[in-house]
Design an enzyme around this catalytic site. Structure first.
Site, short mmCIF file in Angstrom:
data_model
loop_
_atom_site.label_atom_id
_atom_site.label_comp_id
_atom_site.label_asym_id
_atom_site.label_seq_id
_atom_site.Cartn_x
_atom_site.Cartn_y
_atom_site.Cartn_z
N ASP A 50 4.96 -5.16 9.43
CA ASP A 50 6.11 -4.72 10.24
C ASP A 50 6.17 -5.48 11.57
O ASP A 50 7.25 -5.88 12.01
CB ASP A 50 6.03 -3.21 10.51
CG ASP A 50 6.46 -2.40 9.30
OD1 ASP A 50 7.09 -2.98 8.40
OD2 ASP A 50 6.16 -1.19 9.27
N ARG B 77 0.85 -1.18 0.00
CA ARG B 77 0.00 0.00 0.00
C ARG B 77 0.89 1.24 0.00
O ARG B 77 1.76 1.38 0.85
CB ARG B 77 -0.88 -0.04 1.26
CG ARG B 77 -2.02 0.90 1.24
CD ARG B 77 -2.93 0.67 2.43
NE ARG B 77 -2.37 1.15 3.68
CZ ARG B 77 -3.10 1.58 4.70
NH1 ARG B 77 -4.42 1.54 4.61
NH2 ARG B 77 -2.54 1.99 5.80
N THR C 14 -0.88 7.69 -1.03
CA THR C 14 -2.17 7.62 -1.73
C THR C 14 -3.08 6.54 -1.16
O THR C 14 -4.27 6.51 -1.45
CB THR C 14 -1.94 7.29 -3.21
OG1 THR C 14 -1.35 5.97 -3.29
CG2 THR C 14 -1.00 8.28 -3.88
N ASP D 107 0.83 -1.88 12.09
CA ASP D 107 1.20 -2.38 10.77
C ASP D 107 1.51 -3.87 10.89
O ASP D 107 2.53 -4.26 11.47
CB ASP D 107 2.42 -1.61 10.25
CG ASP D 107 2.72 -1.97 8.80
OD1 ASP D 107 2.88 -3.18 8.50
OD2 ASP D 107 2.79 -1.07 7.95
C1 PRP Z 1 -1.19 -4.14 4.78
C2 PRP Z 1 -2.10 -5.33 4.98
C3 PRP Z 1 -2.97 -5.27 3.75
C4 PRP Z 1 -3.11 -3.78 3.51
C5 PRP Z 1 -4.46 -3.34 4.02
O1 PRP Z 1 -0.17 -4.44 3.92
O2 PRP Z 1 -1.42 -6.54 5.15
O3 PRP Z 1 -2.40 -5.92 2.63
O4 PRP Z 1 -2.07 -3.15 4.27
O5 PRP Z 1 -4.69 -2.02 3.73
P1 PRP Z 1 -5.85 -1.55 2.74
O6 PRP Z 1 -7.07 -2.33 3.08
O7 PRP Z 1 -6.00 -0.09 3.04
O8 PRP Z 1 -5.40 -1.78 1.32
P2 PRP Z 1 0.97 -3.40 3.52
O9 PRP Z 1 0.59 -2.72 2.24
O10 PRP Z 1 1.29 -2.53 4.69
O11 PRP Z 1 2.19 -4.34 3.15
P3 PRP Z 1 3.08 -5.31 4.08
O12 PRP Z 1 2.21 -6.49 4.45
O13 PRP Z 1 4.19 -5.69 3.18
O14 PRP Z 1 3.53 -4.53 5.28
N1 URA Z 2 -2.25 -2.15 7.12
C1 URA Z 2 -1.91 -2.60 8.35
O1 URA Z 2 -1.01 -3.44 8.47
N2 URA Z 2 -2.56 -2.13 9.40
C2 URA Z 2 -3.55 -1.23 9.29
O2 URA Z 2 -4.13 -0.83 10.33
C3 URA Z 2 -3.90 -0.77 8.01
C4 URA Z 2 -3.24 -1.25 6.94
#
Ligand code: PRP
Ligand code: URA
Length: 215
Positions: free
Chosen positions: A209, A110, A114, A206
């Site tokens: 993370d 994400r 944006t 997150d």
């Molecule tokens: C997180 C989570 C989802 C997304 C959700 O991933 O695991 O994939 O955010 O957010 P949304 O519903 O607003 O799209 P992230 O993009 O942070 O990637 P990561 O798992 O690599 O940290």
């Molecule tokens: N992605 C995450 O990992 N946590 C949130 O709360 C939203 C998006």
């Protein structure tokens, strides 16, 4: 184990004490990446029993040490698709209880400005229409990632599609149901909402993370 959510049609919520207990520890900011990873896998492993309840089975004949009998076994090819990175933690728990499933991968990140998902990896079995597909990602926040992932899976042929997450927001549920009205969303919690950065509150932070210790 899961119940229809009283406020959100199409959401199956897990009010089971064991899952809620694990979720509380997952949310706790003092939980470090090692127990966090174990909790994500354990919750997903428990949720999968409900999410697979209607999977097709067929009878086969086997022989016990005492006599012949007919027993049931899974009839279709099952595919688990984690959304990287955080979905990998859930896939681990799902595969622990369903090792016969295949695993496809979707890499989506994400954009923090944006909040739009950026696709960086697609590795899926060719015959996704050969059975149920479980899309797994712990967080359903704005819903952008889940909607994009479903679009890719539909284009790749997935017909019987289910979505498992751990924490959802009302906004994410509404967006996903608008894009995919027939989809069942399995979630351990639907939280209050999103903050100004698109994070679920109270949420768990997150997920990627926390899972990998990259906080
Ligand atoms: C997180 C989570 C989802 C997304 C959700 O991933 O695991 O994939 O955010 O957010 P949304 O519903 O607003 O799209 P992230 O993009 O942070 O990637 P990561 O798992 O690599 O940290
Ligand atoms: N992605 C995450 O990992 N946590 C949130 O709360 C939203 C998006």
């Amino acid at each position: 184990m899961g119940q229809p959510h009283p406020e959100f049609p199409g959401v199956v919520i897990f009010d089971h004490p064991l899952i809620q207990h694990k979720l509380t520890h997952l949310r706790d900011k003092s939980t470090s990446h090692r127990p966090f990873r174990a909790l994500v896998a354990q919750i997903a492993g428990l949720m999968v029993f409900e999410a697979t309840r209607s999977f097709p089975v067929q009878e086969i004949e086997i022989e016990t040490p005492l006599e012949r009998m007919r027993g049931q076994h899974l009839a279709a090819k099952i595919t688990v698709v984690p959304v990287l990175r955080a979905g990998l933690g859930m896939a681990e728990g799902v595969l622990e209880v369903m090792p016969e499933a295949r695993e496809g991968h979707l890499g989506l990140a994400r954009d923090e400005e944006t909040l739009q998902p950026v696709v960086y990896l697609k590795k899926l079995p060719k015959d996704l229409d050969a059975g149920p597909v479980l899309l797994v990602d712990p967080m359903l926040a704005t819903g952008g990632s889940a909607v994009e992932a479903m679009k890719i899976l539909r284009a790749a042929g997935a017909k019987d599609l289910r979505f498992l997450c751990i924490v959802a927001s009302p906004e994410g549920v509404a967006r996903l149901k608008q894009a995919e009205p027939e989809i069942t969303i399995y979630a351990a919690a639907v939280d209050r909402g999103l903050n100004h950065k698109g994070y679920i509150v109270p949420g768990l932070g997150d997920a990627g993370d926390r899972l990998y210790g990259t906080v």
